[in-house]
Design a protein around this motif. Structure first.
Motif, PDB file in Angstrom:
ATOM      1  N   THR A   7       0.866  -1.173   0.000  1.00 24.56           N
ATOM      2  CA  THR A   7       0.000   0.000   0.000  1.00 24.56           C
ATOM      3  C   THR A   7       0.908   1.230   0.000  1.00 24.56           C
ATOM      4  O   THR A   7       2.128   1.104   0.112  1.00 24.56           O
ATOM      5  N   PRO A   8       0.343   2.426  -0.102  1.00 20.56           N
ATOM      6  CA  PRO A   8       1.214   3.611  -0.084  1.00 20.56           C
ATOM      7  C   PRO A   8       2.071   3.734   1.172  1.00 20.56           C
ATOM      8  O   PRO A   8       3.152   4.320   1.134  1.00 20.56           O
ATOM      9  N   ARG A   9       1.604   3.148   2.293  1.00 18.17           N
ATOM     10  CA  ARG A   9       2.328   3.331   3.560  1.00 18.17           C
ATOM     11  C   ARG A   9       2.868   2.049   4.179  1.00 18.17           C
ATOM     12  O   ARG A   9       3.696   2.118   5.107  1.00 18.17           O
ATOM     13  N   HIS A  10       2.411   0.891   3.727  1.00 16.96           N
ATOM     14  CA  HIS A  10       2.758  -0.342   4.413  1.00 16.96           C
ATOM     15  C   HIS A  10       3.041  -1.465   3.408  1.00 16.96           C
ATOM     16  O   HIS A  10       2.622  -1.396   2.250  1.00 16.96           O
ATOM     17  N   ILE A  11       3.718  -2.498   3.899  1.00 18.04           N
ATOM     18  CA  ILE A  11       3.856  -3.725   3.134  1.00 18.04           C
ATOM     19  C   ILE A  11       3.425  -4.890   4.020  1.00 18.04           C
ATOM     20  O   ILE A  11       3.817  -4.974   5.187  1.00 18.04           O
ATOM     21  N   LEU A  12       2.584  -5.734   3.458  1.00 18.03           N
ATOM     22  CA  LEU A  12       2.067  -6.902   4.176  1.00 18.03           C
ATOM     23  C   LEU A  12       2.388  -8.134   3.341  1.00 18.03           C
ATOM     24  O   LEU A  12       2.282  -8.109   2.115  1.00 18.03           O
ATOM     25  N   VAL A  13       2.766  -9.195   4.003  1.00 17.20           N
ATOM     26  CA  VAL A  13       3.222 -10.395   3.315  1.00 17.20           C
ATOM     27  C   VAL A  13       2.458 -11.599   3.843  1.00 17.20           C
ATOM     28  O   VAL A  13       2.234 -11.725   5.051  1.00 17.20           O
ATOM     29  N   PHE A  14       2.063 -12.466   2.915  1.00 22.55           N
ATOM     30  CA  PHE A  14       1.395 -13.709   3.288  1.00 22.55           C
ATOM     31  C   PHE A  14       2.320 -14.883   3.000  1.00 22.55           C
ATOM     32  O   PHE A  14       2.732 -15.097   1.857  1.00 22.55           O
ATOM     33  N   ASP A  15       2.647 -15.615   4.019  1.00 30.91           N
ATOM     34  CA  ASP A  15       3.494 -16.813   3.979  1.00 30.91           C
ATOM     35  C   ASP A  15       4.952 -16.488   3.682  1.00 30.91           C
ATOM     36  O   ASP A  15       5.293 -15.432   3.153  1.00 30.91           O
ATOM     37  N   ALA A  16       5.795 -17.431   4.085  1.00 29.55           N
ATOM     38  CA  ALA A  16       7.245 -17.220   4.026  1.00 29.55           C
ATOM     39  C   ALA A  16       7.930 -18.403   3.371  1.00 29.55           C
ATOM     40  O   ALA A  16       8.894 -18.953   3.902  1.00 29.55           O
ATOM     41  N   GLY A  17       7.409 -18.802   2.201  1.00 25.21           N
ATOM     42  CA  GLY A  17       8.099 -19.810   1.416  1.00 25.21           C
ATOM     43  C   GLY A  17       9.385 -19.241   0.844  1.00 25.21           C
ATOM     44  O   GLY A  17       9.799 -18.130   1.188  1.00 25.21           O
ATOM     45  N   SER A  18      10.017 -19.978  -0.053  1.00 23.39           N
ATOM     46  CA  SER A  18      11.325 -19.569  -0.568  1.00 23.39           C
ATOM     47  C   SER A  18      11.284 -18.191  -1.234  1.00 23.39           C
ATOM     48  O   SER A  18      12.296 -17.475  -1.257  1.00 23.39           O
TER      49      SER A  18
END
Length: 253
Positions: A7-18
């Motif tokens: 987003t303009p202000r944040h980063i969100l991540v789903f899962d931590a595969g390779s």
């Protein structure tokens, strides 16, 4: 498995595969975000294997917020520690680490960012996530078995999931099998790609991204799957764009 949403202000991540290693390198290079919000669906190896080598975890300038669900026999803190262990041993990662044990609920995690977590139809404690931010709705549910026409009177998962996904801008959903292979793997916690297309069409999803395909499928088989998914949407008259997930795929919402 790894999907990032910026987003303009944040980063969100789903899962931590390779794939999260490539993302981590990019974040370190551009230096735009120092806070990384990571939401784990479950602790199967292909969803956490990137944590132990995550570059930002080795830098004290970063804060890593991790949300997920603990199992009855393994609290979230222990599961996270074990995921980091191959790269850090028993040492604590240098970054600031914040853990959030999530249940089936809605959370206002940041200003203007709402996350709804829900239990997915997959063995073990597995979450899916619905993210609402910037007037957009993105749903991430990579391990999920849709029953479709085979549902019994006691199986209301499709209806429950539909209520959470309806009208989403993007749905990342399990499309692991061809219909033929699904029949041989029924009740394993994964869907056929045709069932996922029909589900998305019924629930007015704008863009379906099929993910988590069986790794035994060769590239040409995956190409055929993608074309068959598009053909199914057209045949049924769904107002639905369909894509096959792949490394490096970038989408604007």
């Amino acid at each position: 498995s790894c999907v990032s949403v910026e987003t303009p202000r944040h980063i969100l991540v789903f899962d931590a595969g390779s794939g999260i290693s490539l993302l981590g390198n990019e974040l370190m290079k551009n230096g735009k975000f120092k806070d990384l919000w990571l939401f784990l669906t479950h602790f199967h190896h292909d969803h956490i294997e990137g944590l132990s080598g995550l570059p930002v975890a080795r830098d004290a300038a970063y804060t890593l917020h991790i949300g997920g669900a603990g199992d009855p026999d393994k609290p979230l803190e222990q599961a996270i520690a074990e995921a980091f262990e191959p790269g850090f041993g028993t040492e604590v990662p240098p970054c600031r680490l914040e853990l959030y044990e999530m249940r089936e609920d809605s959370y206002d995690i940041l200003p203007g960012v709402r996350m709804t977590s829900f239990y997915a139809n997959h063995p073990g404690t597995t979450l899916g996530y619905s993210l609402q931010a910037e007037d957009r709705k993105i749903v991430y549910c990579p391990d999920s078995e849709i029953y479709g026409e085979n549902a019994t009177a006691l199986q209301d998962y499709d209806e429950k999931l539909g209520g959470l996904c309806r009208d989403a801008d993007i749905l990342f959903h399990d499309g692991r099998y061809t219909p033929e292979d699904y029949e041989a793997n029924r009740n394993s916690g994964h869907s056929s790609f045709i069932a996922a297309v029909d589900f998305a069409g019924r629930n007015r999803i704008k863009h379906l991204v099929l993910v988590h395909q069986d790794d035994r499928y060769a590239d040409d088989a995956l190409d055929k799957m993608g074309k068959a998914a598009e053909a199914r949407a057209a045949e049924k008259g769904y107002k639905l764009k369909v894509s096959l997930g792949r490394e490096g795929l970038r989408l604007n919402v």
